[in-house]
Write an enzyme that holds these catalytic residues in place. Structure first.
Site, PDB file in Angstrom:
ATOM      1  N   HIS A 136       0.840  -1.198   0.000  1.00  0.00           N
ATOM      2  CA  HIS A 136       0.000   0.000   0.000  1.00  0.00           C
ATOM      3  C   HIS A 136       0.874   1.246   0.000  1.00  0.00           C
ATOM      4  CE1 HIS A 136      -3.731  -2.203   0.852  1.00  0.00           C
ATOM      5  NE2 HIS A 136      -2.997  -2.944   1.683  1.00  0.00           N
ATOM      6  N   LYS A 191      16.501  -4.500   7.091  1.00  0.00           N
ATOM      7  CA  LYS A 191      17.729  -3.911   6.555  1.00  0.00           C
ATOM      8  C   LYS A 191      18.723  -5.012   6.206  1.00  0.00           C
ATOM      9  CE  LYS A 191      19.435  -2.863  11.240  1.00  0.00           C
ATOM     10  NZ  LYS A 191      19.893  -1.767  12.122  1.00  0.00           N
ATOM     11  N   LYS A 208      25.570 -12.259  16.666  1.00  0.00           N
ATOM     12  CA  LYS A 208      26.972 -12.669  16.715  1.00  0.00           C
ATOM     13  C   LYS A 208      27.430 -13.045  15.316  1.00  0.00           C
ATOM     14  CE  LYS A 208      26.025 -17.546  17.740  1.00  0.00           C
ATOM     15  NZ  LYS A 208      26.284 -18.679  18.664  1.00  0.00           N
TER      16      LYS A 208
END
Length: 214
Positions: A136, A191, A208
């Site tokens: 949207h 990301k 880690k």
């Protein structure tokens, strides 16, 4: 007592044989039904295993390609987590969905409105969702109008080789996931993730470094 025990053993044996035969028939039927379904949707594919038949929404101008050794689980009985939804692949007009070799998934949803690319040797846990769009517009003035689709944001998703994505994780638009990455269950990835790392959480964060030993 001995006769009763013998009858119980025979019943269990016959049931086991029936169960194995019925599973074999179902898996073979799934394969040929999926081959036909892929064919009529112009899906390019290598050899694959499909338990149950996935859902496809492939636009005639879209491109969908599966490499060899792909495994799909589309049935709650055969899914380790018992999820009932089938794998679903959506490819919009002009978009492409490219899945590499030795990719295994169960109850997974992948939506490509622009481009989604998966590399080789990937495991997608039950209920993983991968999308390259917001679906949207982010402007509420566009909602419930034709402009909603025109202004929705989309950006390619790339998942490189040797990646494990835990159950119910969500991979959002514009993300590149590097090679040799592990993503925890239920994570939301918004990301990029570099090679050789473990990420988890909502929003996902670095946990880690991941050392791969052959």
């Amino acid at each position: 007592m001995a006769k009763t025990s013998f009858r119980i053993i025979m019943i269990k044996t016959l049931y086991s044989i029936y169960n194995q035969v019925s599973q074999w028939i179902y898996i073979r039927w799934s394969h040929y039904a999926t081959v036909f379904y892929f064919h009529i949707n112009n899906v390019i594919r290598g050899n694959f295993t499909s338990i149950g038949v996935p859902l496809l929404e492939i636009h005639q101008d879209g491109k969908c390609e599966f490499g060899g050794g792909v495994v799909m689980v589309n049935n709650a009985k055969f899914a380790t987590l018992g999820k009932s939804n089938r794998c679903k692949f959506v490819v919009s007009s002009g978009a492409k969905l490219l899945i590499g070799n030795k990719v295994a998934m169960s109850n997974t949803t992948i939506v490509a409105t622009l481009s989604v690319t998966l590399g080789d040797n990937i495991l997608l846990g039950g209920g993983v969702t991968i999308v390259d769009t917001d679906f949207h517009s982010l402007n509420p003035a566009h909602w419930h109008t034709m402009a909603d689709y025109d202004y929705m944001q989309k950006s390619p998703v790339v998942i490189k080789d040797n990646v494990f994505i835990g159950m119910n994780a969500v991979i959002l638009k514009g993300v590149t996931i590097g090679s040799n990455v592990i993503i925890g269950a239920g994570s939301v990835i918004s990301k990029d993730i570099p090679d050789n790392q473990v990420w988890a959480g909502n929003p996902a964060r670095f946990i880690k470094n991941c050392i791969i030993r052959n």
